[in-house]
Design a protein around this motif. Sequence first.
Motif, mmCIF file in Angstrom:
data_model
loop_
_atom_site.group_PDB
_atom_site.id
_atom_site.type_symbol
_atom_site.label_atom_id
_atom_site.label_comp_id
_atom_site.label_asym_id
_atom_site.label_seq_id
_atom_site.Cartn_x
_atom_site.Cartn_y
_atom_site.Cartn_z
ATOM 1 N N THR A 1 0.831 -1.203 0.000
ATOM 2 C CA THR A 1 0.000 0.000 0.000
ATOM 3 C C THR A 1 0.866 1.254 0.000
ATOM 4 O OG1 THR A 1 -0.182 0.180 2.413
ATOM 5 C CG2 THR A 1 -1.777 -1.241 1.288
ATOM 6 N N ASN A 2 0.468 2.230 -0.788
ATOM 7 C CA ASN A 2 1.213 3.489 -0.873
ATOM 8 C C ASN A 2 0.746 4.501 0.162
ATOM 9 O OD1 ASN A 2 3.253 3.217 -2.834
ATOM 10 N ND2 ASN A 2 1.731 3.257 -4.464
ATOM 11 N N TRP A 3 0.237 4.002 1.247
ATOM 12 C CA TRP A 3 -0.062 4.785 2.443
ATOM 13 C C TRP A 3 0.159 3.867 3.635
ATOM 14 C CZ3 TRP A 3 -3.802 1.825 0.267
ATOM 15 C CH2 TRP A 3 -4.714 1.210 1.101
ATOM 16 N N GLY A 4 0.134 4.403 4.817
ATOM 17 C CA GLY A 4 0.452 3.605 5.998
ATOM 18 C C GLY A 4 -0.726 2.802 6.506
ATOM 19 N N SER A 5 -1.143 1.795 5.737
ATOM 20 C CA SER A 5 -2.303 0.993 6.116
ATOM 21 C C SER A 5 -2.025 0.168 7.367
ATOM 22 C CB SER A 5 -2.696 0.060 4.966
ATOM 23 O OG SER A 5 -3.694 -0.848 5.392
ATOM 24 N N GLU A 6 -2.910 0.260 8.350
ATOM 25 C CA GLU A 6 -2.776 -0.560 9.557
ATOM 26 C C GLU A 6 -3.118 -2.014 9.282
ATOM 27 O OE1 GLU A 6 -6.158 -0.289 12.507
ATOM 28 O OE2 GLU A 6 -6.481 1.602 11.403
ATOM 29 N N TYR A 7 -3.685 -2.295 8.112
ATOM 30 C CA TYR A 7 -4.029 -3.671 7.739
ATOM 31 C C TYR A 7 -2.961 -4.293 6.853
ATOM 32 C CZ TYR A 7 -8.492 -1.875 9.357
ATOM 33 O OH TYR A 7 -9.482 -1.294 10.112
ATOM 34 N N SER A 8 -1.860 -3.581 6.662
ATOM 35 C CA SER A 8 -0.762 -4.078 5.835
ATOM 36 C C SER A 8 0.555 -3.762 6.544
ATOM 37 C CB SER A 8 -0.810 -3.428 4.446
ATOM 38 O OG SER A 8 0.121 -4.024 3.573
ATOM 39 N N TRP A 9 0.712 -4.323 7.739
ATOM 40 C CA TRP A 9 1.847 -3.993 8.598
ATOM 41 C C TRP A 9 3.166 -4.308 7.895
ATOM 42 C CZ3 TRP A 9 5.757 -7.011 10.757
ATOM 43 C CH2 TRP A 9 6.554 -6.345 11.716
ATOM 44 N N ASN A 10 4.046 -3.307 7.906
ATOM 45 C CA ASN A 10 5.396 -3.426 7.354
ATOM 46 C C ASN A 10 5.412 -3.725 5.854
ATOM 47 O OD1 ASN A 10 8.027 -2.956 8.301
ATOM 48 N ND2 ASN A 10 8.552 -5.127 8.046
ATOM 49 N N TRP A 11 4.277 -3.602 5.210
ATOM 50 C CA TRP A 11 4.187 -3.794 3.764
ATOM 51 C C TRP A 11 3.447 -2.600 3.184
ATOM 52 C CZ3 TRP A 11 6.887 -5.721 0.251
ATOM 53 C CH2 TRP A 11 6.406 -6.191 -0.973
ATOM 54 N N ASN A 12 3.997 -1.404 3.512
ATOM 55 C CA ASN A 12 3.394 -0.164 3.058
ATOM 56 C C ASN A 12 4.480 0.909 2.976
ATOM 57 O OD1 ASN A 12 3.355 1.638 5.622
ATOM 58 N ND2 ASN A 12 2.469 -0.295 6.353
ATOM 59 N N SER A 13 4.182 2.009 2.328
ATOM 60 C CA SER A 13 5.183 3.029 2.012
ATOM 61 C C SER A 13 5.592 3.876 3.205
ATOM 62 C CB SER A 13 4.664 3.940 0.895
ATOM 63 O OG SER A 13 3.520 4.658 1.338
ATOM 64 N N VAL A 14 4.893 3.746 4.326
ATOM 65 C CA VAL A 14 5.274 4.485 5.535
ATOM 66 C C VAL A 14 6.217 3.651 6.394
ATOM 67 C CG1 VAL A 14 4.435 5.561 7.661
ATOM 68 C CG2 VAL A 14 3.170 5.868 5.511
ATOM 69 N N ASP A 15 5.931 2.360 6.523
ATOM 70 C CA ASP A 15 6.784 1.479 7.327
ATOM 71 C C ASP A 15 8.089 1.120 6.630
ATOM 72 O OD1 ASP A 15 4.882 1.459 9.294
ATOM 73 O OD2 ASP A 15 4.017 -0.475 8.743
ATOM 74 N N THR A 16 8.086 1.117 5.300
ATOM 75 C CA THR A 16 9.267 0.690 4.560
ATOM 76 C C THR A 16 9.402 1.531 3.293
ATOM 77 O OG1 THR A 16 10.435 -1.252 3.668
ATOM 78 C CG2 THR A 16 8.076 -1.098 3.215
ATOM 79 N N GLY A 17 10.524 1.354 2.573
ATOM 80 C CA GLY A 17 10.714 2.108 1.341
ATOM 81 C C GLY A 17 10.904 3.593 1.602
ATOM 82 N N PRO A 18 10.061 4.463 1.025
ATOM 83 C CA PRO A 18 10.270 5.911 1.166
ATOM 84 C C PRO A 18 9.894 6.457 2.540
ATOM 85 C CG PRO A 18 8.271 5.465 -0.073
ATOM 86 C CD PRO A 18 8.947 4.149 0.111
ATOM 87 N N HIS A 19 9.138 5.675 3.331
ATOM 88 C CA HIS A 19 8.651 6.138 4.639
ATOM 89 C C HIS A 19 7.837 7.426 4.487
ATOM 90 C CE1 HIS A 19 10.975 3.072 6.721
ATOM 91 N NE2 HIS A 19 12.026 3.433 5.983
ATOM 92 N N ARG A 20 6.955 7.403 3.507
ATOM 93 C CA ARG A 20 6.096 8.557 3.217
ATOM 94 C C ARG A 20 4.700 8.069 2.851
ATOM 95 N NH1 ARG A 20 9.685 11.387 -1.335
ATOM 96 N NH2 ARG A 20 7.817 12.667 -1.619
ATOM 97 N N ASP A 21 3.705 8.864 3.191
ATOM 98 C CA ASP A 21 2.332 8.602 2.758
ATOM 99 C C ASP A 21 2.174 9.213 1.371
ATOM 100 O OD1 ASP A 21 -0.402 8.590 2.235
ATOM 101 O OD2 ASP A 21 -0.952 8.875 4.343
ATOM 102 N N LEU A 22 2.372 8.394 0.357
ATOM 103 C CA LEU A 22 2.378 8.906 -1.008
ATOM 104 C C LEU A 22 0.983 9.295 -1.485
ATOM 105 C CD1 LEU A 22 4.886 6.320 -2.490
ATOM 106 C CD2 LEU A 22 5.358 8.634 -1.691
ATOM 107 N N VAL A 23 -0.041 8.584 -1.004
ATOM 108 C CA VAL A 23 -1.407 8.944 -1.393
ATOM 109 C C VAL A 23 -1.743 10.335 -0.865
ATOM 110 C CG1 VAL A 23 -3.837 8.287 -1.284
ATOM 111 C CG2 VAL A 23 -2.080 6.508 -1.402
ATOM 112 N N ALA A 24 -1.360 10.616 0.382
ATOM 113 C CA ALA A 24 -1.633 11.931 0.967
ATOM 114 C C ALA A 24 -0.906 13.033 0.211
ATOM 115 C CB ALA A 24 -1.226 11.947 2.440
ATOM 116 N N GLU A 25 0.353 12.795 -0.151
ATOM 117 C CA GLU A 25 1.116 13.816 -0.862
ATOM 118 C C GLU A 25 0.515 14.100 -2.232
ATOM 119 O OE1 GLU A 25 5.330 13.216 -0.964
ATOM 120 O OE2 GLU A 25 5.390 12.399 1.075
ATOM 121 N N LEU A 26 0.124 13.040 -2.932
ATOM 122 C CA LEU A 26 -0.481 13.232 -4.242
ATOM 123 C C LEU A 26 -1.823 13.958 -4.125
ATOM 124 C CD1 LEU A 26 -0.445 12.579 -7.334
ATOM 125 C CD2 LEU A 26 -1.939 10.674 -6.749
ATOM 126 N N ALA A 27 -2.635 13.539 -3.160
ATOM 127 C CA ALA A 27 -3.950 14.168 -2.982
ATOM 128 C C ALA A 27 -3.803 15.660 -2.707
ATOM 129 C CB ALA A 27 -4.711 13.477 -1.853
#
Length: 376
Positions: A54-80
Amino acid sequence: MLLTSFVLPTVVLAVLTGEHAEAVIYTADWASLDARPLPKWYVVFTTKHHEGFTNWGSEYSWNWNSVDTGPHRDLVAELAAAIRKTSVHLGLYHSLFEWFHPLYLADKASGFKSQKFVFGKVLPELIHLVKTYQPELIWSDGDWEAPDTYWNSTHFLAWLYNDSPVKDVVVTNDRWGKGCYCKHGGYFNCADRYSPGHLLNHKWEKCQSIDLQSWGYRRNMRLDELMELPTIIKDLVTTVALGGNYLLNVGPSPDGILPPLFEERLRGMGAWLGVNGDAIYGSQPWRVQMENTSLPIWYTAKNTTVYAILLARPSEYLLTLHTPITTPATQVILLGKYPLLLQWAPLTPTAGLILLLPDLPESPGQAWALRLLGVE
């Protein structure tokens, strides 16, 4: 034209016709849910693809999202936030299924009689996306292995259209369960790169990728595997002439940069629309969609104005249009930086006209638009 750097597969640019949905009450059945029109301009960003990241920090996708790993950013929020500074509408792509999720695989093994994945993962994430980012379009995908009853689609859509924070504006596509394609949804995708070849009685969209081999980024892509600008313009024009919207996909590199070849295509498309956009933006299909000639000429219309779009350079200075019915008020104008009034003569007493063309200006898109005033 919007150019933005994204991470992971991203669908970028949709043009063109339609209005927001009106306020009505929707029930959890397809007969009620199918009549939602499209906004005029939208960007669709991939929030989650089939691998489940997930390209946001989904609590239903622990450690498999853009906030917990990778860029450590909420990309959906930035784009919106960036999109809302423009006149473009925000659309979010979301894959229902995930290739490797154990709950989905367990539901699949049960013949989709259980719905642990739907109620434990899919619906909580979808509702979170809607409430948090308030998209005006939801581009659903990854639905085809299970029926819409498994995904609980009609109940989700009834909530979306009646009670969600975007209930008055949001629209959706047709990918909400096996058998829904080209049958149910606010507008039809039907299939990737779909084009009906004729007018439909329901709004539709063609989703196309500049890279003809992939929807995501490929380090090994070759020049001959990419759509050239004239092909993109032709695809856009024919789609709009047949009443569709056009969604053009680009896949950014892992660090979120658009490859220069993609950027060049997008900028070229924007430049062409800068000159000929009147024939595209807010247009509708005309009574005839194309001329029956060897030179490809497609028609669009806006109120009483008709546009004829030439998708190749004519070999002669005299151009014949058989379809328009002329009147004493008829005028023909070549669109351009300096629009040019053209000379014309009737083809027959009842229909058609012959135009005297100038030397057409250079067009990297190899397409030119004529504005026809006072024709029927």
